[in-house]
Scaffold this motif. Structure first.
Motif: not given
Length: 549
Positions: A266-274
């Motif tokens: 979840d943290r990596l997905r959020t980082w990529l989306l931002m």
């Protein structure tokens, strides 16, 4: 070094995963490839060779622009790989120069110990010869021979280090690992293993301008992560710009699935989306598997509000000492129902993780294995200890006051624990401040250890918390009376009935008392930063601690 990272506020959160490359470029480079290696192995070999070459150029004083321009011609890598290689080389060169003084001091201390042991062995050998004990004399002769060789080796090493220091240079590093090189020299490892260790890495920093990392593209596809690594030595030139610089076509990529632990997805997905930048280190192990370290930059939070108190943390080689400090600077009892979270990975046997509570808001968290652990085991223990401390701070609702090991201890577990604490606090949005640790143990010993009946590390944690709140440490009336009584005890009257043995004043104690005579009347009126200077009274009180008993 972690201390520079902590002081600049640059924290990194690293996610470790594994990459499974599936799609490779069909073409091979006749100029850069060697043997039957695939394009990714060629790229990793070129990058490692460029890092070694860049280190030599940094030692010679080359600028970054010169290294990038010449490196492009020699290794065929793009500018981002070259910038990462230059950054690694420059950081390594600075670290080796900074550690040179420590290595000289360490070699001097080892030489002194070896010389004392050699002199003792020679003396014992002479005594055994006088007694006619041939068996023991033969044993001591072999011991003395081995110690003599060690003394000669240490003298050569110390002379070499001093020569580097006089020339202002750094000792050459061993790319591939000094331990593996020693094993190769002893015939315990093959040269193929050594060569593989020198061409098994590929790194690239993130770029906020282009949303992420242009050389390592990580995307979320079909319920999983996919990473594409650029193979820059296969890029072709498509002309030149108006300045005569070559314009390169997009480099082909190696594409494969990226496995990441579920707790980090979840943290990596959020980082990529931002669209935030991230760095990637690709490492090929001895088993041929590719490990990936994804570095996410974390900005250190602003200075927290300490008006309600804090949770002070005194670092120890085998754990931490905690103190719940209130707004007035006094320790506050732990709230009812507070439970110390035992890390899930510890507690397998009795004593692996100990939480010792003391009355009045003090606590000592111990992980005995931390002092002796090395490598990944040491980092893991520091991480789980940091999680326990941050969870306590979140439950209390207080920010952390962490000892800054830049001025305190120099043991590696202390550095690792400090870095893990700050990184964990930044992730959990828990406020923290770094506190200067000068003389906190001496102050805790003299003022708070007996008063609150706690060990000295816990009393030192209270001093750290008070220092974070901006409070000063005054010299008490009892301490002044102790100095007067000590002066009287060490200078007995001529007609005193006390025996004379053991009552003489040593030169160190006499000098400390003379300094205290000058500084004690002025100390309580000084500012907080003046009270902890190098010539503070606390330095002399620390030297007199053994006389308090």
């Amino acid at each position: 070094m972690p201390l520079a990272v902590l002081n600049r506020g640059e924290l990194r959160y690293t996610i470790c995963g594994e990459w499974f490359p599936e799609v490779f470029p069909a073409e091979r480079s006749e100029r850069w490839s060697r043997g039957d290696e695939d394009p990714l192995e060629t790229e990793m070999r070129l990058f490692c060779a460029c890092t070694r070459w860049a280190y030599n150029r940094v030692a010679e004083g080359w600028s970054k622009s010169d290294v990038l321009r010449e490196g492009r011609r020699l290794f065929g890598l793009n500018s981002r790989y070259l910038a990462a290689a230059f950054s690694k080389a420059e950081t390594l060169h600075k670290a080796l120069k900074a550690l040179l003084e420590y290595r000289v001091a360490e070699a001097e201390e080892k030489l002194k110990r070896a010389a004392r042991r050699f002199a003792r062995a020679r003396r014992d050998l002479a005594q055994a010869g006088e007694r006619g004990d041939q068996k023991k004399a033969e044993l001591l002769r072999r011991v003395a021979s081995g110690l003599r060789l060690r003394v000669e080796t240490l003298e050569e090493r110390l002379a070499e280090l001093r020569a580097y220091r006089e020339r202002g240079e750094a000792p050459p590093p061993v790319f591939g690992g000094s331990r593996l090189w020693k094993r190769v020299c002893k015939g315990r490892a093959s040269r193929e293993e050594w060569r593989a260790a020198r061409k098994n890495r590929l790194s690239c920093h993130g770029d906020s301008k282009y949303r992420g990392n242009l050389n390592f593209r990580i995307e979320w596809r079909g319920g999983g992560f996919v990473m594409a690594a650029a193979v820059s030595h296969l890029a072709e030139q498509a002309g030149t710009d108006h300045l005569g610089r070559p314009n390169m076509r997009p480099a082909p990529r190696v594409v494969g699935r990226l496995w990441v632990p579920e707790k980090h997805c979840d943290r990596l997905r959020t980082w990529l989306l931002m669209g935030l930048p991230y760095g990637v280190d690709l490492i090929r192990g001895r088993d041929g598997r590719y490990r990936v370290h994804v570095h996410l930059g974390l900005a250190a939070p602003a200075r927290p509000d300490l008006s309600s108190g804090c949770l002070a943390v005194k670092l120890r080689p085998d754990g931490v000492a905690l103190c719940h400090v209130g707004r007035s600077g006094n320790p506050e009892p732990w709230p009812e129902g507070l439970e110390v979270p035992c890390p899930a990975g510890l507690g397998k046997f009795s004593g692996e993780f100990r939480a010792v509570r003391h009355a009045g808001g003090f606590m000592h968290l111990r992980v005995p294995d931390l002092a002796e652990a090395r490598g990944f085991r040491r980092d893991y223990l520091a991480g789980v200890l940091a999680k326990a401390v941050v969870d306590i701070a979140l439950e209390l609702g207080r920010p952390l006051a962490v000892e800054n090991p830049a001025l305190g201890g120099t043991r590696l577990p202390v550095y690792r624990t400090a870095e893990a604490l700050c990184r964990r606090a930044a992730r959990e949005r828990a406020g923290f401040v770094l506190v200067r640790p000068e003389y906190v143990s001496a102050i805790g010993f003299w003022k708070y250890a007996r008063r609150f009946a706690v060990p000295v590390p816990c009393a030192a944690a209270l001093v750290l918390g008070r220092r974070a709140l901006g409070l000063r440490e005054r010299v008490t009336k009892e301490m002044k009376e102790f100095v007067a009584a000590l002066r009287q005890r060490l200078n007995p009257a001529a007609d005193s009935p006390r025996p004379k043995e053991g009552t003489g004043m040593s030169r160190g104690v006499r000098a400390a008392l003379r300094r205290l005579d000058r500084r004690l009347p002025l100390h309580n009126g000084l500012q907080a930063w003046q009270q902890r200077k190098g010539d503070s009274v606390w330095r002399d009180f620390g030297r007199l601690s053994w006389m308090r008993g």
